[in-house]
Structures are given as structure tokens and as C-alpha cells.
Scaffold this active site. Structure first.
Site, PDB file in Angstrom:
ATOM      1  N   ASP A 171       0.857  -1.309  -0.050  1.00 47.66           N
ATOM      2  CA  ASP A 171      -0.069  -0.025   0.032  1.00 47.66           C
ATOM      3  C   ASP A 171       0.942   1.376  -0.033  1.00 47.66           C
ATOM      4  O   ASP A 171       1.726   1.428   0.651  1.00 47.66           O
ATOM      5  CB  ASP A 171      -0.837  -0.124   1.389  1.00 47.66           C
ATOM      6  CG  ASP A 171      -1.966   0.871   1.347  1.00 47.66           C
ATOM      7  OD1 ASP A 171      -2.289   1.392   0.140  1.00 47.66           O
ATOM      8  OD2 ASP A 171      -2.502   1.420   2.410  1.00 47.66           O
TER       9      ASP A 171
ATOM     10  N   GLY B 226      -7.968   8.105   7.232  1.00 48.51           N
ATOM     11  CA  GLY B 226      -7.803   8.498   8.671  1.00 48.51           C
ATOM     12  C   GLY B 226      -9.178   8.504   9.100  1.00 48.51           C
ATOM     13  O   GLY B 226     -10.098   8.392   8.396  1.00 48.51           O
TER      14      GLY B 226
ATOM     15  N   HIS C 229      -9.282   4.835  -2.247  1.00 47.35           N
ATOM     16  CA  HIS C 229      -8.548   4.950  -0.969  1.00 47.35           C
ATOM     17  C   HIS C 229      -9.338   5.626   0.006  1.00 47.35           C
ATOM     18  O   HIS C 229     -10.274   6.097  -0.437  1.00 47.35           O
ATOM     19  CB  HIS C 229      -6.950   5.499  -1.135  1.00 47.35           C
ATOM     20  CG  HIS C 229      -6.055   4.784  -1.681  1.00 47.35           C
ATOM     21  ND1 HIS C 229      -5.014   4.307  -1.047  1.00 47.35           N
ATOM     22  CD2 HIS C 229      -5.912   4.113  -3.201  1.00 47.35           C
ATOM     23  CE1 HIS C 229      -4.154   3.494  -1.606  1.00 47.35           C
ATOM     24  NE2 HIS C 229      -4.950   3.401  -3.026  1.00 47.35           N
TER      25      HIS C 229
ATOM     26  N   ASP D 234      -8.726   0.756   6.151  1.00 47.06           N
ATOM     27  CA  ASP D 234      -7.777   0.576   7.477  1.00 47.06           C
ATOM     28  C   ASP D 234      -8.511   1.167   8.660  1.00 47.06           C
ATOM     29  O   ASP D 234      -8.593   0.499   9.753  1.00 47.06           O
ATOM     30  CB  ASP D 234      -6.544   1.189   7.010  1.00 47.06           C
ATOM     31  CG  ASP D 234      -5.266   0.843   7.991  1.00 47.06           C
ATOM     32  OD1 ASP D 234      -5.713   0.368   8.995  1.00 47.06           O
ATOM     33  OD2 ASP D 234      -4.254   1.469   7.916  1.00 47.06           O
TER      34      ASP D 234
HETATM   35  O1  G3H Z   1      -3.191   4.807   3.720  1.00 47.32           O
HETATM   36  C1  G3H Z   1      -2.550   4.467   4.699  1.00 47.32           C
HETATM   37  C2  G3H Z   1      -2.979   3.322   5.387  1.00 47.32           C
HETATM   38  O2  G3H Z   1      -4.197   3.599   6.222  1.00 47.32           O
HETATM   39  C3  G3H Z   1      -1.779   2.859   6.295  1.00 47.32           C
HETATM   40  O3  G3H Z   1      -1.442   3.377   7.370  1.00 47.32           O
HETATM   41  O4  G3H Z   1       0.987   4.223   7.253  1.00 47.32           O
HETATM   42  O5  G3H Z   1      -0.324   4.176   9.306  1.00 47.32           O
HETATM   43  O6  G3H Z   1       0.278   1.890   8.357  1.00 47.32           O
HETATM   44  P1  G3H Z   1      -0.015   3.591   8.056  1.00 47.32           P
HETATM   45  P1  13P Z   2      -8.958   4.682   5.544  1.00 47.66           P
HETATM   46  O1  13P Z   2      -8.292   5.459   6.535  1.00 47.66           O
HETATM   47  O2  13P Z   2     -10.144   5.469   5.297  1.00 47.66           O
HETATM   48  O3  13P Z   2      -9.315   3.522   6.249  1.00 47.66           O
HETATM   49  O4  13P Z   2      -7.988   4.374   4.236  1.00 47.66           O
HETATM   50  C1  13P Z   2      -7.234   3.155   4.274  1.00 47.66           C
HETATM   51  C2  13P Z   2      -6.419   3.437   2.916  1.00 47.66           C
HETATM   52  O5  13P Z   2      -6.611   4.174   1.775  1.00 47.66           O
HETATM   53  C3  13P Z   2      -5.026   2.508   2.707  1.00 47.66           C
HETATM   54  O6  13P Z   2      -4.612   2.995   1.785  1.00 47.66           O
HETATM   55 ZN    ZN Z   3      -4.520   4.684   0.915  1.00 41.80          ZN
END
Ligand code: G3H
Ligand code: 13P
Ligand code: ZN
Length: 331
Positions: A93, A190, A232, A277
Site C-alpha cells: 500500500d 484516517g 483509498h 484501514d
Molecule cells: O493509507 C494509509 C494506510 O491507512 C496505512 O497507514 O502508514 O499508518 O500503516 P500506516
Molecule cells: P482509511 O483511512 O479510510 O481506512 O483508508 C485506508 C487506505 O486508503 C489505505 O491505503
Molecule cells: Zn490509501
């Protein structure tokens, strides 16, 4: 070199073709520990849904790349043990460099995202093409991004959202050879996706965000018919989870997400991958906070991570059945 095929994983090509044809989206759930992975697999086996296990660069650092490779293989074997050989993708990701994408491909990832969305257009094209040329040698699929989501995208940060320009998509897809394209139509990362002043309040006092820009999505679909689109920032920020977190000592203010009906609508179009996420983070945190508050004598991690895994599983099952429409599609 670890080939994803030897781990029992698949790339996104067939999955996306079927999802577009069938009017549903594949869930891309982020994970970084065992309980999250187990919950994702349990939920997707039980609902018979294909799934994308998604790892950010931060998650990769947290979990360790070698452990992740075995977790992915374990996820495939675990699904079979639970009774269903569902298609599973291991996806990077928001990859931010060629080197990171290459390293993930060499460690068993079946799909990578190269996020050049913050770069000038020509640099985004060049970087994305370089990743595609490498990845396709190993039949690994690649997601690119055009347009910038508001909020923080790993290393890529942006204060305002720049919607994807439909005028650029055809040229980008042609020049880079990407297999799917993440676009910006009003989602963001977020739990606080919108400022309260951008929202209206409904009769229950709940903040209602402005609708997604379906007009831009439709225009993009016209320019690249049948091409796989990714959304996303698609958490819905369940208000019951926010309330539990805040009841037991949390401090989540003005948390607001994307209404599920809008995601269901998007899933019927060429949107065939939806990233979630934050909702998982909220469910896990709510379960742990509630357990700590109601059973203060517990100190066995299984007694709070167990409920967290169960709440996560329920959330993911709900997403597959009621939101993305992917339930039953692994038959
Ligand atoms: O788009 C980002 C995802 O929610 C991943 O978040 O970099 O805190 O693991 P992270
Ligand atoms: P959210 O923060 O809305 O769950 O999005 C997650 C995401 O786009 C990961 O790449
Ligand atoms: Zn994302």
C-alpha cells in the site's frame, strides 16, 4: 527471490476483471499483526470473499518483511484449513519508491502500489512505468495513483485534496502500463476525513459529509472504459465504535467517514478495490478499551486481543456482505 505463486497467492488481474463485470469491489484490508490477519481471513472465508491483504511501508517496518512473507503464506494455508481456498493477494500500500516496490516483489508480494501522486505528472509517469516494467516480468500487478487525497498518505502528505483530472487518466494508463488506478473523488485517509464545517448535521446530530464526486468517476470511466479503479480512504468511521472508544476514556472528536451507501454505489461501477484501514483500527481499539474498562483484573493479552479479533471479523464480514458486495464471489 520468493515468488508469490509459490506462496499460493494470486495477483489482482482476474479478480478485478470479475469484480467490474459483477458490479462489486474487492476488500483491501490493511494489517500489521496476527490477530488482524486472522480476522480478515476468517471473515473472508466465512463470507466466501476474495481479499487483498494490504501492507503499508510503516506496517512492513513494524511487522518485519520476513515475518510478513510467512504470514501471507500462513494466511493462504489458514484459509484452506478453514475450508475455503479463497483468492488472496498480498499488496504493498502506498509504495513510495522503486526500491521498496522491487524489494516487496522479491519477498513474495503479488501486487504493489507505486504512489507518485504527489510528483509532477511526468515524474509520476516515469516512476510508475519503471515499477510496472519490473513488476510485470514476475506477473506482479501494479496500482498507480493520479490526484491527491486530503490527509496523510504515508510519506506523501497533502493539506487539500486535488481531484483526479479525467483529462489525464487515458494518457497515464497508456504511458505507464499500470493494471489499476487509484483516484481522488472526495475520500481521504484516517478517522477525521472532513472538518465539521464541511459537513451538515442530521436529525440525530451526526455529521454528514459532502457526497463523493460521482460525476468525476463517471467521466473517468468514459475515458478508460472497463479499467480497474481503486478508492483509498474508504473507511466509514462507525459511530457506535467511536462512542465506545470515547465512553471508555478515548478522545476521538468529530470523527467522520464515507457513508456506506456511497461506497456500495461506487462498488457497482469500475471501482473494483476499496481500501479500509481506519475502521479496523477503531473496532480493535473499541474492543480493547471496553475489555480494559469492564474487566480491569484481566492481564492476559488473549483476553483483550481475542475480543478485538472477533469485533474485527464482524466488521469485515459486514463490509463484504453489505458494503462491497464481494461476499459469495470466491465460489
Ligand atoms: O493509507 C494509509 C494506510 O491507512 C496505512 O497507514 O502508514 O499508518 O500503516 P500506516
Ligand atoms: P482509511 O483511512 O479510510 O481506512 O483508508 C485506508 C487506505 O486508503 C489505505 O491505503
Ligand atoms: Zn490509501
Amino acid at each position: 527471490m520468493v515468488s508469490y505463486k509459490d506462496l499460493g497467492l494470486v495477483n489482482t488481474r482476474d479478480m478485478f476483471a470479475k469484480a467490474i463485470e459483477g458490479g462489486y469491489a474487492i476488500p483491501a484490508f490493511n494489517f500489521n499483526n496476527m490477530e488482524q490477519m486472522q480476522a480478515i481471513i476468517q471473515a473472508c472465508v466465512e463470507t466466501s470473499s476474495p481479499v487483498i491483504l494490504q501492507v503499508s511501508s510503516g506496517a512492513r517496518k513494524y511487522a518485519n518483511q520476513t515475518i510478513l512473507r510467512y504470514m501471507a503464506q500462513g494466511a493462504v494455508e489458514y484459509a484452506k484449513e478453514l475450508g475455503k481456498n479463497i483468492p488472496i493477494v498480498l499488496h504493498l500500500d502506498h509504495g513510495d519508491s522503486f526500491e521498496l516496490c522491487k524489494s516487496c516483489i522479491e519477498m513474495g508480494f503479488s501486487s504493489v502500489m507505486i504512489d507518485g501522486s504527489s510528483l509532477p505528472y511526468d515524474e509520476n509517469v516515469a516512476l510508475t512505468k519503471k515499477v510496472v516494467d519490473f513488476a510485470h516480468q514476475y506477473d506482479v500487478t501494479v496500482e498507480g495513483e493520479l490526484g491527491v487525497l486530503a490527509g496523510v498518505e504515508d510519506e506523501v502528505s497533502s493539506e487539500v485534496s486535488h481531484y483526479t483530472s479525467p483529462d489525464e487518466v487515458e494518457d497515464f494508463v497508456k504511458k505507464t502500463g499500470v493494471d489499476s488506478l487509484a483516484i481522488s473523488i472526495g475520500t481521504s485517509h484516517g478517522a477525521n476525513k472532513f472538518k465539521p464545517e464541511q459537513c451538515t448535521r442530521n436529525a440525530d446530530g451526526i455529521l454528514v459529509p459532502p457526497p463523493l464526486r460521482f460525476d468525476i468517476l463517471k467521466e473517468i470511466e468514459k475515458r478508460i472504459p472497463g479499467f480497474p479503479i481503486v478508492l483509498h480512504g474508504s473507511s466509514s468511521v462507525p459511530q457506535d465504535m467511536v462512542a465506545i472508544i470515547n465512553k471508555y476514556g478515548g478522545a476521538l472528536k468529530d470523527a467522520v467517514g464515507i457513508p456506506e451507501e456511497q461506497l456500495r454505489e461506487a462498488a457497482k461501477s469500475a471501482v473494483c478495490k476499496i481500501n479500509i484501514d481506519s475502521d479496523g483500527r477503531l473496532a480493535m481499539t473499541a474492543a480493547v478499551r471496553e475489555t480494559f474498562a469492564t474487566k480491569p483484573a484481566e492481564f492476559d493479552p488473549r483476553k483483550y486481543l481475542g475480543p478485538a479479533r472477533e469485533w474485527l471479523k464482524n466488521l469485515y464480514m459486514h463490509k463484504c456482505k453489505e458494503v462491497l458486495g464481494s461476499a459469495g464471489k470466491a465460489e
